[in-house]
Design a protein around this motif. Structure first.
Motif, short mmCIF file in Angstrom:
data_model
loop_
_atom_site.label_atom_id
_atom_site.label_comp_id
_atom_site.label_asym_id
_atom_site.label_seq_id
_atom_site.Cartn_x
_atom_site.Cartn_y
_atom_site.Cartn_z
N GLN A 37 0.83 -1.20 0.00
CA GLN A 37 0.00 0.00 0.00
C GLN A 37 0.87 1.26 0.00
OE1 GLN A 37 -3.27 0.22 -0.49
NE2 GLN A 37 -3.26 -2.00 -0.73
N ILE A 38 1.96 1.22 0.76
CA ILE A 38 2.87 2.37 0.77
C ILE A 38 3.52 2.53 -0.61
CG2 ILE A 38 5.01 3.29 1.76
CD1 ILE A 38 4.13 1.97 4.42
N GLN A 39 3.89 1.42 -1.23
CA GLN A 39 4.47 1.48 -2.57
C GLN A 39 3.46 2.06 -3.56
OE1 GLN A 39 7.74 0.86 -3.41
NE2 GLN A 39 7.04 1.87 -5.27
N ASN A 47 2.12 12.32 -1.46
CA ASN A 47 3.02 12.60 -0.34
C ASN A 47 2.52 11.90 0.92
OD1 ASN A 47 4.87 14.48 -1.67
ND2 ASN A 47 3.03 15.74 -1.88
N PRO A 48 3.35 11.04 1.51
CA PRO A 48 2.93 10.37 2.74
C PRO A 48 2.85 11.36 3.90
CG PRO A 48 4.83 9.29 1.73
CD PRO A 48 4.64 10.58 1.02
N SER A 49 1.86 11.18 4.72
CA SER A 49 1.69 11.99 5.92
C SER A 49 1.20 11.06 7.03
CB SER A 49 0.67 13.10 5.67
OG SER A 49 0.52 13.90 6.82
N ILE A 50 1.73 11.25 8.23
CA ILE A 50 1.40 10.38 9.36
C ILE A 50 0.67 11.21 10.40
CG2 ILE A 50 2.35 8.89 11.16
CD1 ILE A 50 4.80 8.58 9.20
N GLU A 51 -0.42 10.66 10.92
CA GLU A 51 -1.23 11.32 11.95
C GLU A 51 -1.52 10.33 13.06
OE1 GLU A 51 -3.72 14.42 9.11
OE2 GLU A 51 -4.70 12.59 9.79
N GLY A 72 7.80 14.20 -1.37
CA GLY A 72 8.75 13.61 -2.29
C GLY A 72 9.43 12.34 -1.81
N GLU A 73 9.04 11.80 -0.68
CA GLU A 73 9.70 10.59 -0.16
C GLU A 73 9.37 9.40 -1.05
OE1 GLU A 73 12.11 8.43 1.34
OE2 GLU A 73 11.87 10.15 2.70
N THR A 74 10.39 8.63 -1.39
CA THR A 74 10.20 7.47 -2.28
C THR A 74 10.68 6.17 -1.65
OG1 THR A 74 12.33 7.88 -3.36
CG2 THR A 74 10.36 8.87 -4.38
N SER A 75 11.05 6.19 -0.39
CA SER A 75 11.54 4.99 0.29
C SER A 75 10.45 4.43 1.22
CB SER A 75 12.80 5.31 1.11
OG SER A 75 13.11 4.23 1.96
N VAL A 76 10.03 3.21 0.92
CA VAL A 76 9.04 2.54 1.78
C VAL A 76 9.60 2.37 3.18
CG1 VAL A 76 7.75 0.39 2.13
CG2 VAL A 76 7.95 1.36 -0.17
N ASP A 77 10.88 2.02 3.28
CA ASP A 77 11.50 1.81 4.59
C ASP A 77 11.51 3.08 5.43
OD1 ASP A 77 11.99 -0.92 4.18
OD2 ASP A 77 13.87 -0.50 3.14
N ASN A 78 11.78 4.23 4.81
CA ASN A 78 11.77 5.50 5.55
C ASN A 78 10.37 5.83 6.06
OD1 ASN A 78 14.48 5.78 5.07
ND2 ASN A 78 14.26 7.36 3.50
N ILE A 79 9.37 5.57 5.26
CA ILE A 79 7.99 5.85 5.65
C ILE A 79 7.58 4.92 6.80
CG2 ILE A 79 5.58 5.82 4.88
CD1 ILE A 79 6.75 6.54 2.04
N LEU A 97 -1.74 6.45 8.18
CA LEU A 97 -0.92 6.94 7.09
C LEU A 97 -1.83 7.45 5.99
CD1 LEU A 97 1.86 7.18 5.64
CD2 LEU A 97 1.40 4.89 4.73
N LEU A 98 -1.54 8.65 5.52
CA LEU A 98 -2.30 9.26 4.42
C LEU A 98 -1.39 9.37 3.20
CD1 LEU A 98 -3.59 12.18 6.59
CD2 LEU A 98 -5.06 10.41 5.66
N GLY A 99 -1.98 9.31 2.05
CA GLY A 99 -1.29 9.63 0.80
C GLY A 99 -1.94 10.90 0.27
N LEU A 100 -1.24 12.02 0.39
CA LEU A 100 -1.82 13.32 0.00
C LEU A 100 -1.56 13.59 -1.49
CD1 LEU A 100 -0.68 15.39 3.10
CD2 LEU A 100 -2.86 14.20 2.73
N ASP A 101 -2.64 13.81 -2.22
CA ASP A 101 -2.59 14.05 -3.66
C ASP A 101 -2.53 15.56 -3.91
OD1 ASP A 101 -3.10 14.37 -6.38
OD2 ASP A 101 -4.68 12.86 -6.43
#
Length: 119
Positions: A37-39, A47-51, A72-79, A97-101
């Motif tokens: 899902q993160i990929q 853009n990933p965002s955590i709440e 701009g984060e592209t690393s699943v491991d970092n997220i 985890l949100l994916g902001l469009d």
């Protein structure tokens, strides 16, 4: 009668029966499914965002932001590492985890990664 299935929901067991976001109606995702899902979020350019929030406040529209969105984060491991850091800092809270469009100016994806424990 339709073959629609109901889900178990009760006020006496709100921690386990309350549903948050689309994926909570499905069986819990495995670590590999969360990675996928993160990929997907990354592949869409979102853009990933955590709440996070307390379980008793999860049905409200306001959740606390964990740091700034990961533009701009592209690393699943970092997220995943940031999701884990948020969970460690707030172990009793729900973490999502949100994916902001940027284009549509909305959340393209939203999922609870960790469930907190009610007080």
């Amino acid at each position: 009668m339709s073959g629609m299935q109901d889900y178990n929901s009760s006020l006496s067991d709100a921690a386990q029966s309350r549903k948050f976001e689309t994926f909570s109606y499905l069986p819990a995702m495995s670590d590999e499914q969360i990675r996928q899902q993160i990929q997907f979020i990354i592949s869409k350019g979102w853009n990933p965002s955590i709440e996070h929030t307390e379980p008793e406040n999860a049905r409200g529209s306001y959740w606390y932001m964990w740091k700034l969105p990961m533009f701009g984060e592209t690393s699943v491991d970092n997220i995943l590492a940031e999701c884990e850091a948020c969970h460690k800092a707030h172990p009793d809270n729900h973490v999502r985890l949100l994916g902001l469009d940027n284009y549509a100016q909305c959340a393209g994806a939203s999922m609870v990664i960790y469930r907190g424990t009610p007080a």
